[in-house]
Write an enzyme that holds these catalytic residues in place. Sequence first.
Site, PDB file in Angstrom:
ATOM      1  CG  HIS A  50      10.249   2.579  25.304  1.00 51.64           C
ATOM      2  ND1 HIS A  50      10.584   1.642  26.262  1.00 51.64           N
ATOM      3  CD2 HIS A  50      10.493   1.977  24.106  1.00 51.64           C
ATOM      4  CE1 HIS A  50      11.005   0.529  25.667  1.00 51.64           C
ATOM      5  NE2 HIS A  50      10.966   0.712  24.365  1.00 51.64           N
TER       6      HIS A  50
ATOM      7  CD  GLU B 204       9.708  24.829  13.910  1.00 54.32           C
ATOM      8  OE1 GLU B 204       9.485  25.890  13.302  1.00 54.32           O
ATOM      9  OE2 GLU B 204      10.667  24.090  13.658  1.00 54.32           O
TER      10      GLU B 204
ATOM     11  CG  HIS C  22       7.462  -0.965  21.834  1.00 50.94           C
ATOM     12  ND1 HIS C  22       7.824  -2.287  21.810  1.00 50.94           N
ATOM     13  CD2 HIS C  22       8.583  -0.304  22.167  1.00 50.94           C
ATOM     14  CE1 HIS C  22       9.093  -2.416  22.131  1.00 50.94           C
ATOM     15  NE2 HIS C  22       9.582  -1.222  22.355  1.00 50.94           N
TER      16      HIS C  22
HETATM   17  O1  2HA Z   1      15.882  -2.669  24.161  1.00 48.03           O
HETATM   18  O2  2HA Z   1      13.231  -1.133  23.872  1.00 48.03           O
HETATM   19  O3  2HA Z   1      12.199  -2.742  22.083  1.00 48.03           O
HETATM   20  C1  2HA Z   1      14.665  -2.711  24.801  1.00 48.03           C
HETATM   21  C2  2HA Z   1      13.603  -2.275  23.895  1.00 48.03           C
HETATM   22  C3  2HA Z   1      13.043  -3.279  23.002  1.00 48.03           C
HETATM   23 ZN    ZN Z   2      11.445  -0.673  22.927  1.00 52.16          ZN
END
Ligand code: 2HA
Ligand code: ZN
Length: 263
Positions: free
Chosen positions: A134, A162, A203
């Site tokens: 993330h 880079e 995400h």
């Molecule tokens: O495992 O990041 O995308 C937890 C996550 C799901």
């Molecule tokens: Zn995730």
Amino acid sequence: MQFINEVVDILDLLYQHGWDERNGGNLSYILTSEEVKSLENQNQIIRTFTYDFDMSELIGKYFVITGTGTYFKNMKKAPEVNLGIVKVVDKNNLGLVWGYKDGGRPTSETPTHLRCHIERLKKDQKHRLVIHCHTTNIICMTHICPLESDYFTEKLWKMQTESIVVFPEGVGVLPWMLCGGNEIGIETAKLMKEYRSVIWAQHGLFCTGTSLDEVFGLIETIEKAAEIYMKICDKKILQSISNDNLKEITKAFNIKYRNGIID
Ligand code: 2HA
Ligand code: ZN
């Protein structure tokens, strides 16, 4: 097992960088034949995990996979609880041979990971690794940039010298989709036909490659470019990397880059 120590070190680094808060992120790693030989009970299946998609192309391969709900923060303390080694025993089943000591199971993103492995192995026999994390600045960019692979690729290439050296094929971008499901796995794997790196809007990032160092380096480089973007995107820009500069880099380092973006 040395490879478990190496996986744990990378997971810990990802946590320390702030890219895998709480139970965020997951990893899957294909064992080499030497690593499989080093397993004590490589054919003793402790438990099985069934999936409703065809993983025939991976039968016989062994994977280290992070456990569902596990925290990267805790990997070092208890690898045998937080990680598992599974064998693809037939087209729908993974067999546990080590780990998930507290009754755990592979990450909810396992179908996505396995689909990505299938695609990447078609491109590169040496492919071994998928890491999902993330990364903060990549997520930021997906709030303010058009969700187009070419747009992200051009911006990230132009943030630092880079970038085009490390990911000359660019990055793939998916719109927001529900994670943990089949659809996002199918769409991610489709992009993996062309890219080693795929961004999930709002995400995070999926990166693939042949070794832990290489994939961690890919994540670092993409996220660094995104960090630079987020720091300068609302500033007055006086000079930047031009299309000609990028072409000069690829010529000097003999790099084949994605066509149609800076040409
Ligand atoms: O495992 O990041 O995308 C937890 C996550 C799901
Ligand atoms: Zn995730």
